[in-house]
Design an enzyme around this catalytic site. Structure first.
Site, PDB file in Angstrom:
ATOM      1  N   GLY A  39       0.834  -1.208   0.000  1.00 52.58           N
ATOM      2  CA  GLY A  39       0.000   0.000   0.000  1.00 52.58           C
ATOM      3  C   GLY A  39       0.868   1.258   0.000  1.00 52.58           C
ATOM      4  N   HIS A  40       1.861   1.277   0.871  1.00 52.56           N
ATOM      5  CA  HIS A  40       2.780   2.424   0.910  1.00 52.56           C
ATOM      6  C   HIS A  40       3.516   2.570  -0.435  1.00 52.56           C
ATOM      7  CE1 HIS A  40       2.846   1.357   5.399  1.00 52.56           C
ATOM      8  NE2 HIS A  40       2.419   2.597   5.395  1.00 52.56           N
ATOM      9  N   SER A 188      -2.242  -3.208   5.825  1.00 58.39           N
ATOM     10  CA  SER A 188      -2.028  -2.322   6.969  1.00 58.39           C
ATOM     11  C   SER A 188      -0.871  -2.871   7.789  1.00 58.39           C
ATOM     12  CB  SER A 188      -3.294  -2.292   7.837  1.00 58.39           C
ATOM     13  OG  SER A 188      -2.998  -1.752   9.111  1.00 58.39           O
TER      14      SER A 188
HETATM   15  P1  AMP Z   1       0.747   4.745   7.832  1.00 56.14           P
HETATM   16  O1  AMP Z   1       2.165   4.306   7.722  1.00 56.14           O
HETATM   17  O2  AMP Z   1      -0.194   3.675   8.263  1.00 56.14           O
HETATM   18  O3  AMP Z   1       0.594   6.040   8.594  1.00 56.14           O
HETATM   19  O4  AMP Z   1       0.293   5.094   6.348  1.00 56.14           O
HETATM   20  C1  AMP Z   1       1.021   5.994   5.555  1.00 56.14           C
HETATM   21  C2  AMP Z   1       0.225   6.303   4.309  1.00 56.14           C
HETATM   22  O5  AMP Z   1      -0.017   5.078   3.606  1.00 56.14           O
HETATM   23  C3  AMP Z   1      -1.155   6.898   4.609  1.00 56.14           C
HETATM   24  O6  AMP Z   1      -1.429   7.917   3.647  1.00 56.14           O
HETATM   25  C4  AMP Z   1      -2.073   5.719   4.446  1.00 56.14           C
HETATM   26  O7  AMP Z   1      -3.391   6.075   4.089  1.00 56.14           O
HETATM   27  C5  AMP Z   1      -1.391   4.965   3.327  1.00 56.14           C
HETATM   28  N1  AMP Z   1      -1.795   3.562   3.307  1.00 56.14           N
HETATM   29  C6  AMP Z   1      -1.772   2.689   4.348  1.00 56.14           C
HETATM   30  N2  AMP Z   1      -2.271   1.494   3.960  1.00 56.14           N
HETATM   31  C7  AMP Z   1      -2.623   1.624   2.654  1.00 56.14           C
HETATM   32  C8  AMP Z   1      -3.203   0.749   1.683  1.00 56.14           C
HETATM   33  N3  AMP Z   1      -3.526  -0.502   1.988  1.00 56.14           N
HETATM   34  N4  AMP Z   1      -3.419   1.213   0.438  1.00 56.14           N
HETATM   35  C9  AMP Z   1      -3.096   2.502   0.121  1.00 56.14           C
HETATM   36  N5  AMP Z   1      -2.541   3.375   0.984  1.00 56.14           N
HETATM   37  C10 AMP Z   1      -2.311   2.943   2.236  1.00 56.14           C
END
Ligand code: AMP
Length: 282
Positions: A39-40, A188
């Site tokens: 996702g990232h 996630s």
């Molecule tokens: P985090 O590290 O969880 O704070 O996420 C960092 C960025 O990655 C944020 O903009 C999230 O929305 C995005 N993100 C996390 N999981 C996903 C995913 N499965 N698909 C797309 N973007 C994601």
């Protein structure tokens, strides 16, 4: 594959971005908390299409966690994260310490109303002040042309858009679609907390939300469909449901029939909290 350049301090970050600016290069940013997954990486790909240089921040932001939450347990794996950044072609990783971001006697707070009301805020009242504060700092430190955020954290995306609009922060916010595993589970970092049995239940979340969103679009009865979805989530094995809510897709106000909307949910499996959302077609 060589690692990207790493800046641990704001001064170093600014010096590196300044050097790019002198060459006339555009800059995109992807803020993350690390434990990077596909996702990232999808956000980084979009960033690299939008700009000539890409900065990814990796910072587990303490101000968005409540004392009871998983700050200490949150997965940290900088070496493998840097491998992923190298594979993606990211130019610079910004990996500040907590004291670099929040020096002693730090006393500022950025608070955004509007889309931050309700949903996550009902259960994590500190969350969006923490997010808005750290995102404001990251944008002032980096001064990127654009930044990419995932629709996975849909309310966060709306709050960040509002933040930039209301405070005249000249960063173009790009929303990116949620990346899912083959079973529909949104990727996630917190999925790492789940065992096989938990994963099997977690994989049902998206299907239940999609069915509910389709039914809402068809009948326009969000209240009864969200109640049904909540019941279905409990029956399928989730240990708790914080919310299932139909909202207007930009403002996150109550959804009105005939408008494009978003169905958002937060659920628990043991001590793990998962969020997801899907579109309610107009
Ligand atoms: P985090 O590290 O969880 O704070 O996420 C960092 C960025 O990655 C944020 O903009 C999230 O929305 C995005 N993100 C996390 N999981 C996903 C995913 N499965 N698909 C797309 N973007 C994601």
């Amino acid at each position: 594959m060589p690692h990207p350049e790493v800046a641990e301090t704001v001064a170093d970050l600014r010096a590196k971005v300044r050097a790019w600016r002198r060459e006339g290069l555009s800059v995109a940013m992807v803020p993350t908390m690390g434990a990077l997954h596909d996702g990232h990486v999808s956000l980084m790909k979009i960033a690299l299409e939008k700009a000539e240089r890409c900065v990814v921040s990796i910072f587990v932001n303490p101000t968005q966690f409540a004392p009871t939450e998983d700050l200490d347990k949150y997965p940290r794996q900088l070496a493998s994260d840097l491998d992923r950044l190298a594979e993606a072609g990211v130019h610079l990783a910004f990996t500040p310490s907590a004291s670099e971001m929040y020096p002693q006697d730090f006393a500022a707070k950025v608070s955004i109303g509007g889309p931050s009301a309700g949903l996550e805020t009902d259960f994590r009242p500190q969350f969006f002040d923490g997010v808005a504060t750290v995102v404001t700092k990251l944008f002032l430190q980096t001064a990127p042309d654009c930044a990419v955020f995932g629709e996975k954290d849909y309310q966060q995306l709306c709050v960040v858009r509002q933040l930039c609009r209301d405070l005249d922060i000249p960063v173009d916010i790009i929303g990116a679609p949620t990346v899912r595993d083959a079973h529909g589970l949104a990727m996630s970092s917190r999925n790492a907390y789940l065992d096989e049995a938990g994963l099997a239940v977690a994989r049902k979340l998206n299907r239940i939300l999609r069915d509910a969103a389709t039914a809402i679009a068809r009948h326009g009865d969000a209240d009864s469909e969200t109640v049904k979805a909540r019941r279905a989530l409990q029956q399928i094995g989730f240990d708790g449901v914080d919310y299932v809510a139909a909202r207007e897709s930009q403002t996150l106000r109550e959804w009105q029939a005939g408008r494009s909307g978003r169905l958002l949910a937060a659920v628990w499996l043991g001590k793990t909290r998962l969020i997801d959302n899907v579109e309610i077609p107009a």
